[in-house]
Design a protein around this motif. Sequence first.
Motif, PDB file in Angstrom:
ATOM      1  N   LEU A  21       0.713  -1.337   0.012  1.00  0.00           N
ATOM      2  CA  LEU A  21       0.018  -0.130  -0.009  1.00  0.00           C
ATOM      3  C   LEU A  21       0.765   1.303   0.069  1.00  0.00           C
ATOM      4  O   LEU A  21       0.752   2.258  -0.805  1.00  0.00           O
ATOM      5  CB  LEU A  21      -0.995  -0.024   1.262  1.00  0.00           C
ATOM      6  N   ILE A  22       1.946   1.085   0.733  1.00  0.00           N
ATOM      7  CA  ILE A  22       2.918   2.253   0.891  1.00  0.00           C
ATOM      8  C   ILE A  22       3.624   2.541  -0.533  1.00  0.00           C
ATOM      9  O   ILE A  22       3.390   3.735  -1.018  1.00  0.00           O
ATOM     10  CB  ILE A  22       3.789   2.208   1.981  1.00  0.00           C
ATOM     11  N   ARG A  23       3.909   1.625  -1.077  1.00  0.00           N
ATOM     12  CA  ARG A  23       4.804   1.719  -2.559  1.00  0.00           C
ATOM     13  C   ARG A  23       3.888   2.013  -3.415  1.00  0.00           C
ATOM     14  O   ARG A  23       4.120   2.947  -4.358  1.00  0.00           O
ATOM     15  CB  ARG A  23       5.271   0.466  -2.920  1.00  0.00           C
ATOM     16  N   ALA A  40       3.852   7.517   4.739  1.00  0.00           N
ATOM     17  CA  ALA A  40       3.473   7.909   3.365  1.00  0.00           C
ATOM     18  C   ALA A  40       5.016   7.275   2.768  1.00  0.00           C
ATOM     19  O   ALA A  40       6.067   7.678   3.445  1.00  0.00           O
ATOM     20  CB  ALA A  40       3.188   9.155   2.903  1.00  0.00           C
ATOM     21  N   ASN A  41       5.069   7.117   1.217  1.00  0.00           N
ATOM     22  CA  ASN A  41       6.228   6.704   0.702  1.00  0.00           C
ATOM     23  C   ASN A  41       7.020   8.230   0.622  1.00  0.00           C
ATOM     24  O   ASN A  41       6.494   8.963  -0.183  1.00  0.00           O
ATOM     25  CB  ASN A  41       6.023   6.135  -0.655  1.00  0.00           C
ATOM     26  N   ALA A  42       8.194   8.187   1.018  1.00  0.00           N
ATOM     27  CA  ALA A  42       8.833   9.575   1.246  1.00  0.00           C
ATOM     28  C   ALA A  42       9.255   9.828  -0.412  1.00  0.00           C
ATOM     29  O   ALA A  42       9.594  10.847  -0.677  1.00  0.00           O
ATOM     30  CB  ALA A  42       9.873   9.688   1.965  1.00  0.00           C
ATOM     31  N   ALA A  47       1.752  11.217  -2.380  1.00  0.00           N
ATOM     32  CA  ALA A  47       1.325  10.624  -1.119  1.00  0.00           C
ATOM     33  C   ALA A  47       1.738  11.403  -0.080  1.00  0.00           C
ATOM     34  O   ALA A  47       1.176  11.761   1.068  1.00  0.00           O
ATOM     35  CB  ALA A  47       2.263   9.176  -1.125  1.00  0.00           C
ATOM     36  N   VAL A  48       2.808  11.997  -0.103  1.00  0.00           N
ATOM     37  CA  VAL A  48       3.468  12.959   0.941  1.00  0.00           C
ATOM     38  C   VAL A  48       2.414  14.172   1.077  1.00  0.00           C
ATOM     39  O   VAL A  48       2.032  14.376   2.268  1.00  0.00           O
ATOM     40  CB  VAL A  48       4.894  13.567   0.784  1.00  0.00           C
ATOM     41  N   LEU A 131       8.642  -0.629   8.259  1.00  0.00           N
ATOM     42  CA  LEU A 131       9.347   0.219   7.610  1.00  0.00           C
ATOM     43  C   LEU A 131      10.148  -0.741   6.669  1.00  0.00           C
ATOM     44  O   LEU A 131      10.499  -0.371   5.485  1.00  0.00           O
ATOM     45  CB  LEU A 131      10.166   1.054   8.561  1.00  0.00           C
ATOM     46  N   ALA A 132      10.614  -1.690   7.087  1.00  0.00           N
ATOM     47  CA  ALA A 132      11.372  -2.950   6.317  1.00  0.00           C
ATOM     48  C   ALA A 132      10.446  -3.536   5.235  1.00  0.00           C
ATOM     49  O   ALA A 132      10.894  -3.429   3.877  1.00  0.00           O
ATOM     50  CB  ALA A 132      11.940  -3.942   7.151  1.00  0.00           C
ATOM     51  N   ALA A 133       9.161  -3.554   5.595  1.00  0.00           N
ATOM     52  CA  ALA A 133       8.232  -4.302   4.528  1.00  0.00           C
ATOM     53  C   ALA A 133       8.040  -3.152   3.504  1.00  0.00           C
ATOM     54  O   ALA A 133       7.419  -3.474   2.516  1.00  0.00           O
ATOM     55  CB  ALA A 133       7.115  -4.606   5.027  1.00  0.00           C
ATOM     56  N   CYS A 134       8.120  -1.935   3.862  1.00  0.00           N
ATOM     57  CA  CYS A 134       7.825  -0.859   2.854  1.00  0.00           C
ATOM     58  C   CYS A 134       9.150  -0.798   1.562  1.00  0.00           C
ATOM     59  O   CYS A 134       8.690  -0.211   0.747  1.00  0.00           O
ATOM     60  CB  CYS A 134       7.716   0.637   3.782  1.00  0.00           C
ATOM     61  N   GLN A 135      10.094  -1.042   2.343  1.00  0.00           N
ATOM     62  CA  GLN A 135      11.401  -1.003   1.414  1.00  0.00           C
ATOM     63  C   GLN A 135      11.948   0.510   0.855  1.00  0.00           C
ATOM     64  O   GLN A 135      12.577   0.761   0.108  1.00  0.00           O
ATOM     65  CB  GLN A 135      11.073  -1.977   0.361  1.00  0.00           C
TER      66      GLN A 135
END
Length: 332
Positions: A21-23, A40-42, A47-48, A131-135
């Motif tokens: 979802l984040i990606r 959110a994905n930086a 998204a930001v 955070l690791a799952a977001c990559q």
Amino acid sequence: MAIQTKLLNFTDEHLALAGQLIRQGQLVAFPTETVYGLGANALDEGAVLYTFTAKGRPNDNPLIVHIYDKKQIWDIAREVSDDAQKIIEQIMPASITIVLPKKATISNAITAGLDTVAIRMPKSLEARKFLAACQVPVTAPSANTSSRPSPTTWQRVEEDMQGKISAILCGEPCQVGIESTVLDLSHDEPLILRPGVVTPEQISQVLGKQVRMLTNPTEKVNSPGVKYKHYAPKVPMALDLTGNVDKLCAHYDTLVSQGHNPVLLVEDVTAFGNRNVHPIGSTDEQVAQNLFENLRILEKSYTHIIASYTSTTSFAKSILNRLTRSASNNII
Ligand code: TXA
Ligand code: MG
């Protein structure tokens, strides 16, 4: 249009979904040891920007970029000073955020146009699993509506963000309960912009020099967040720093005589007869852990909150910073 907010757990399947979802540019709230964050994905400016909409946050208040691996810092910061190296090696992961010169890849939407970026590696293992799952690096302000007390349980995130964000990762209540210490290391002199559980003494010891604490919020520094109304319950709040029972009772009784239904949020609940009381906690750690949750509970049942807190430790200063602002500086 309202979206369906999914409630997720820390199963491998749900963590993978949260990362996906984040990606994809969606917002996912997640627990950290301090408060819940709105992730959110930086690397995704859309998204930001949506983070500011979901929170109702002024867009001149910059976001913290969250990481799970110290190596990510060199993708985000343009320069890592010797002081920053020491904090990274000796303190992180911890409830501390460091402000460093930003790389051009970090969008102005994140930093509100500043040339610096705030970076945090949470101590919480749950947070780092997410955070690791977001990559990807993840921006995350506290997951509350702007100006409200920060959420320290997933239920409070749901209260504010239901229908506005894609998912909430439901973890344990936050252990620390107040936000990270923000330490500006982008100039020669280290400066604490926001006090937290990591104290000036701990930082001084690691850096081998004094660190200054920003005491006057009107001082010209680049930390826009300190100027806004913050942490406020929905009902008026007063703050006492003396623990004087007679004074607290008089304040309470005046409100009652005016037809109000106040509550005393105090260290010793046995000292106030049959008046409405709620324990603020008996150690600094307990007070911090329950502070925002207490405000959100009490605003539902009472018309006024009268808080009293007398601790003078270094950690207490960070708690007082929140209490004073919750009470809109109404010290009695
Ligand atoms: O504990 C925390 O820090 C939590 C959790 C979710 O990690 N996050 C949090 O974020 O409290 P937020 O957005 O509520 O507060 C971020 C603070 C604000 O006061 C903001 O002004 C400051 O950090 N900040 C962010 N970037 C900055 C920068 N480049 N320079 C100076 N201050 C900055
Ligand atoms: Mg906040």
